[in-house]
Design an enzyme around this catalytic site. Structure first.
Site, PDB file in Angstrom:
ATOM      1  N   LYS A  32     -12.758 -52.281 -34.086  1.00 47.16           N
ATOM      2  CA  LYS A  32     -12.504 -51.188 -35.034  1.00 47.16           C
ATOM      3  C   LYS A  32     -12.336 -51.783 -36.434  1.00 47.16           C
ATOM      4  O   LYS A  32     -11.502 -52.665 -36.649  1.00 47.16           O
ATOM      5  CB  LYS A  32     -11.242 -50.405 -34.663  1.00 47.16           C
ATOM      6  N   ASP A  59     -13.650 -46.771 -38.752  1.00 50.48           N
ATOM      7  CA  ASP A  59     -12.537 -45.812 -38.838  1.00 50.48           C
ATOM      8  C   ASP A  59     -12.238 -45.503 -40.305  1.00 50.48           C
ATOM      9  O   ASP A  59     -11.271 -46.013 -40.870  1.00 50.48           O
ATOM     10  CB  ASP A  59     -11.326 -46.449 -38.135  1.00 50.48           C
ATOM     11  N   LYS A  61     -12.245 -42.163 -41.510  1.00 52.19           N
ATOM     12  CA  LYS A  61     -11.567 -40.851 -41.571  1.00 52.19           C
ATOM     13  C   LYS A  61     -12.010 -40.011 -42.773  1.00 52.19           C
ATOM     14  O   LYS A  61     -11.202 -39.636 -43.633  1.00 52.19           O
ATOM     15  CB  LYS A  61     -10.048 -41.029 -41.610  1.00 52.19           C
ATOM     16  N   LEU A  62     -13.297 -39.675 -42.826  1.00 47.26           N
ATOM     17  CA  LEU A  62     -13.807 -38.916 -43.972  1.00 47.26           C
ATOM     18  C   LEU A  62     -13.221 -37.497 -44.029  1.00 47.26           C
ATOM     19  O   LEU A  62     -13.015 -36.861 -42.994  1.00 47.26           O
ATOM     20  CB  LEU A  62     -15.343 -38.842 -43.915  1.00 47.26           C
ATOM     21  N   ASP A  64     -13.802 -34.462 -47.062  1.00 44.51           N
ATOM     22  CA  ASP A  64     -14.236 -34.048 -48.411  1.00 44.51           C
ATOM     23  C   ASP A  64     -15.064 -32.780 -48.241  1.00 44.51           C
ATOM     24  O   ASP A  64     -15.142 -32.227 -47.139  1.00 44.51           O
ATOM     25  CB  ASP A  64     -15.040 -35.188 -49.070  1.00 44.51           C
ATOM     26  N   THR A 119      -0.649 -39.648 -36.247  1.00 50.98           N
ATOM     27  CA  THR A 119       0.586 -39.877 -35.481  1.00 50.98           C
ATOM     28  C   THR A 119       1.762 -40.204 -36.408  1.00 50.98           C
ATOM     29  O   THR A 119       2.909 -40.198 -35.975  1.00 50.98           O
ATOM     30  CB  THR A 119       0.394 -41.004 -34.440  1.00 50.98           C
ATOM     31  N   ARG A 211      -2.088 -54.879 -33.069  1.00 51.32           N
ATOM     32  CA  ARG A 211      -1.182 -56.035 -33.107  1.00 51.32           C
ATOM     33  C   ARG A 211      -0.907 -56.728 -31.774  1.00 51.32           C
ATOM     34  O   ARG A 211      -0.775 -57.955 -31.769  1.00 51.32           O
ATOM     35  CB  ARG A 211       0.127 -55.626 -33.805  1.00 51.32           C
TER      36      ARG A 211
HETATM   37  O1  C5P Z   1      -1.409 -52.548 -34.350  1.00 52.30           O
HETATM   38  P1  C5P Z   1      -1.597 -51.235 -33.618  1.00 52.30           P
HETATM   39  O2  C5P Z   1      -1.929 -51.405 -32.138  1.00 52.30           O
HETATM   40  O3  C5P Z   1      -0.457 -50.267 -33.844  1.00 52.30           O
HETATM   41  O4  C5P Z   1      -2.909 -50.621 -34.304  1.00 52.30           O
HETATM   42  C1  C5P Z   1      -3.369 -49.322 -34.029  1.00 52.30           C
HETATM   43  C2  C5P Z   1      -4.570 -49.019 -34.870  1.00 52.30           C
HETATM   44  O5  C5P Z   1      -4.938 -47.665 -34.670  1.00 52.30           O
HETATM   45  C3  C5P Z   1      -4.366 -49.196 -36.371  1.00 52.30           C
HETATM   46  O6  C5P Z   1      -5.613 -49.635 -36.934  1.00 52.30           O
HETATM   47  C4  C5P Z   1      -4.037 -47.795 -36.848  1.00 52.30           C
HETATM   48  O7  C5P Z   1      -4.430 -47.582 -38.179  1.00 52.30           O
HETATM   49  C5  C5P Z   1      -4.882 -46.947 -35.903  1.00 52.30           C
HETATM   50  N1  C5P Z   1      -4.421 -45.582 -35.724  1.00 52.30           N
HETATM   51  C6  C5P Z   1      -3.168 -45.260 -35.232  1.00 52.30           C
HETATM   52  N2  C5P Z   1      -2.794 -43.946 -35.080  1.00 52.30           N
HETATM   53  C7  C5P Z   1      -3.637 -42.963 -35.413  1.00 52.30           C
HETATM   54  C8  C5P Z   1      -4.910 -43.265 -35.908  1.00 52.30           C
HETATM   55  C9  C5P Z   1      -5.273 -44.598 -36.057  1.00 52.30           C
HETATM   56  O8  C5P Z   1      -2.394 -46.150 -34.912  1.00 52.30           O
HETATM   57  N3  C5P Z   1      -3.274 -41.703 -35.226  1.00 52.30           N
END
Ligand code: C5P
Length: 232
Positions: A32, A59, A61-62, A64, A119, A211
């Site tokens: 991603k 990712d 997220k458009l 507009d 979220t 992470r």
């Molecule tokens: O490090 P972690 O596992 O929390 O990363 C989750 C990824 O998913 C990040 O790139 C975050 O921006 C993305 N994301 C998220 N919740 C969302 C949409 C995207 O955690 N609702």
């Protein structure tokens, strides 16, 4: 495409990202690419990662006006990404325009999914800042149905919502779920989390893991653990 583990490469530069991906000697993760990396490095980072044999979820997220989203999506479709996304809040017309822009002259297109409510937005914030007074689950299901109606392939949602999305929109409608943590790993800023094994039970189609893999001492082993738990 079947069930897969998507690794969120939330790195600030091409060098850091490629050094990270070089650590994977076996199966090549679905990657991603988010706003930070894309804005830092531009479309070349997508071409480079695709050329290395990875699938890519772009990712961005458009959100507009429909015409602008359509034109932007036409550019992204030429990058050969596998999944890209828009905000469902952009409305049906914007999502339909996104599909039109994304569809290549030969009729193929990347998968297109919608962000429902981020979220990071909770009930209180949604009511106060967005003036949406309905319960969060009802809002998420409504956005998912709107996305389905516009012809999209699925939504990004919490793994805790995956089963309800499938019940509302059908099992073919994809659920792509971040917020994944191992039972023994740090939660960080994610509020509602699930293990890869539980996300599988909940019916997630793709899990997005950042992470727990990127900050692991052994990213390949952490990734393999996700794959073993989620795909088996
Ligand atoms: O490090 P972690 O596992 O929390 O990363 C989750 C990824 O998913 C990040 O790139 C975050 O921006 C993305 N994301 C998220 N919740 C969302 C949409 C995207 O955690 N609702």
């Amino acid at each position: 495409m079947g069930k897969d583990v998507i690794v969120a490469c939330d790195f600030p530069s091409k060098e850091a990202t490629l050094a990270f991906l070089d650590k994977f000697t076996g199966r090549k993760p679905f990657v991603k690419i988010g706003m930070e990396l894309f804005y830092a490095e531009g479309p070349d980072i997508v071409r480079e990662i695709k050329a290395r044999g990875h699938k890519v979820f772009l990712d961005l997220k458009l959100h507009d006006i429909p015409n602008t989203v359509k034109s932007a999506m036409a550019v992204l479709s030429r990058l050969d990404v596998d999944i890209c996304n828009v905000h469902a809040a952009g409305t049906t017309a914007m999502m339909q325009a996104a599909i039109e822009g994304l569809t290549r002259p030969d009729g193929t297109r990347p998968l297109l999914i919608a962000v429902t409510q981020l979220t990071s937005t909770d009930q209180e914030t949604m009511e106060r800042d967005l003036l949406i007074k309905e319960p969060m689950e009802k809002v998420v299901m409504h956005y998912a149905l709107t996305a389905k109606g516009a012809g999209l392939d699925g939504v990004v949602c919490s793994p805790l919502e995956a089963a309800a999305v499938h019940k509302t929109c059908g099992n073919q409608f994809l659920t792509v779920t971040p917020g994944i943590r191992f039972a023994d790993s740090a939660v960080g800023d994610q509020k509602r989390v699930m293990t890869p094994a539980k996300a599988k039970e909940a019916g997630s189609d793709y899990i997005v893991v950042g992470r727990p893999v990127t900050r692991s001492d052994d990213p390949e082993a952490a990734y393999k653990r996700c794959v073993d738990e989620f795909i088996g």
